[in-house]
Scaffold this motif. Structure first.
Motif, PDB file in Angstrom:
ATOM      1  N   TYR A 326       0.830  -1.209   0.000  1.00 39.69           N
ATOM      2  CA  TYR A 326       0.000   0.000   0.000  1.00 39.69           C
ATOM      3  C   TYR A 326       0.868   1.265   0.000  1.00 39.69           C
ATOM      4  O   TYR A 326       0.541   2.257  -0.663  1.00 39.69           O
ATOM      5  CB  TYR A 326      -0.911   0.017   1.230  1.00 39.69           C
ATOM      6  N   ASP A 329       2.120   1.832  -3.375  1.00 40.56           N
ATOM      7  CA  ASP A 329       1.037   2.375  -4.212  1.00 40.56           C
ATOM      8  C   ASP A 329       0.896   3.877  -4.016  1.00 40.56           C
ATOM      9  O   ASP A 329       0.638   4.626  -4.969  1.00 40.56           O
ATOM     10  CB  ASP A 329      -0.284   1.675  -3.891  1.00 40.56           C
ATOM     11  N   SER A 333       1.536   6.814  -6.962  1.00 42.38           N
ATOM     12  CA  SER A 333       0.583   7.848  -7.383  1.00 42.38           C
ATOM     13  C   SER A 333       1.274   9.193  -7.566  1.00 42.38           C
ATOM     14  O   SER A 333       0.729  10.113  -8.195  1.00 42.38           O
ATOM     15  CB  SER A 333      -0.541   7.991  -6.343  1.00 42.38           C
TER      16      SER A 333
END
Length: 341
Positions: A326, A329, A333
């Motif tokens: 996570y 991730d 972004s």
């Protein structure tokens, strides 16, 4: 990624195994009530002495000791600091932990004594007081007691010249056997006490999201939680969003696990990361923003139910893997990477 320091919890009986298998960057030692006997305290002091010479411990960036402030050997809460056996447990645990942290050269901001106290009461009792309009008065009594308890603990550390950072955490709205919290569920209680008493906080993600998911339910679908029902009448508590909660608490560190909606069952919090309904991208983005703004690291202690079993160890390993995914991730972004640049 360097601002996220990921670790795990252990207890005095399994710390070595967890260190050698999970290789955490930070660690929390949870001290079960059984270690508060004379024999248990001696054993705990010996454990801390052994930890001081372990190479993996010497590499830790953050260390905390989670002392069951409100529990006795049988697991029930009690709230009196000035009690011979309780006082003895507190100062001996704190002194032994302080000695370990000094040996490791950890500054107070990286060596926390978490004295979490649930202050839980039976649901029928709280419901009865709410119906009589006396729940606020009971809350005031418990809040005053929490203030006195906190001040006594802080002064005790000063008198004994212990350099630990005192911390406490937000409560879940419901405990075991239909016991329910009455203070420290929302940020205001903890933030006010921390500011007045000069202590720090630990933000428990599962405890927060139990409360958040409860309020996400339509009012007629919510089980009776007397204190949370009472707070519906106070518009100042809403909206209940993670970023505001974090900003109010300014946590020293975090307990990290997943939570399943609707947040009304204590067995559905503290589950493996990635198996619940926690909005991890939003949470980790908020953690990254806060750490960057405060120019500090986010110390994340993975705290999973049943973590002390062989199966639990595997859940901890998978949870760390999921958590790192996570975080990656979030950086993919571009938002957190832009902050750091």
């Amino acid at each position: 990624m360097e601002r996220f320091v990921i670790g795990h919890n252990a207890d005095p009986s399994n710390w070595r195994t967890r260190l050698e298998i999970l290789n955490p960057q930070c660690l929390e030692i949870f001290v079960p009530p059984r270690y508060c006997t004379l024999e248990g305290l001696s054993g705990l002091e010996n454990v801390f002495k052994q930890m001081a010479s372990h190479p993996a411990v010497q590499q830790l960036e953050f260390l905390s000791c989670h002392f069951p402030w409100g529990e006795t050997i049988d697991g029930y809460s009690r709230y009196h600091l000035i009690d011979d056996s309780y006082f003895r447990s507190l100062w001996r645990i704190a002194a032994a932990f302080d000695k370990l942290c000094r040996t490791l050269d950890l500054v107070p901001e990286r060596s926390a004594l978490n004295f979490h106290n649930l202050y839980e009461l039976p649901r029928p009792f709280l419901l009865q007081l709410k119906q009589k309009g006396k729940l606020p008065a009971l809350r005031d009594i418990f809040l005053r007691h929490a203030d006195e308890q906190t001040l006594a603990a802080r002064k005790l550390l000063e008198v004994l010249d212990l350099r630990l950072m005192l911390a406490t955490e937000n409560n879940p709205p419901i405990g075991a056997a239909e016991y329910m919290s009455i203070i420290d569920v929302f940020a205001a209680d903890l933030a006010n006490r921390a500011a007045r008493m000069g202590i720090k906080t630990c933000l428990d993600l599962s405890h927060f999201f139990m409360t958040k998911f409860y309020y996400d339910l339509e009012p007629d679908k919510r089980p009776v939680f007397p204190y949370l029902d009472h707070e519906c009448e106070n518009p100042n508590q809403f909206p209940l969003d993670f970023e505001s909660f974090q900003r109010a608490l300014d946590p020293l560190y975090y307990h990290v696990s997943d939570t399943k909606a609707p947040g009304t069952d204590r067995n559905q919090e503290g589950v493996a990361i990635g198996t619940g309904d926690t909005p991890w991208i939003d949470v980790l983005t908020s953690l990254g923003k806060h750490a960057f703004k405060c120019n500090q690291k986010a110390f994340l202690i993975i705290e999973i139910k049943g973590a002390y079993t062989t199966e639990g160890m595997e859940l901890c390993r998978k949870s760390e893997q999921a958590l790192r995914g996570y975080i990656e991730d979030c950086f993919a972004s571009g938002f957190l990477e832009a902050l750091e640049q």
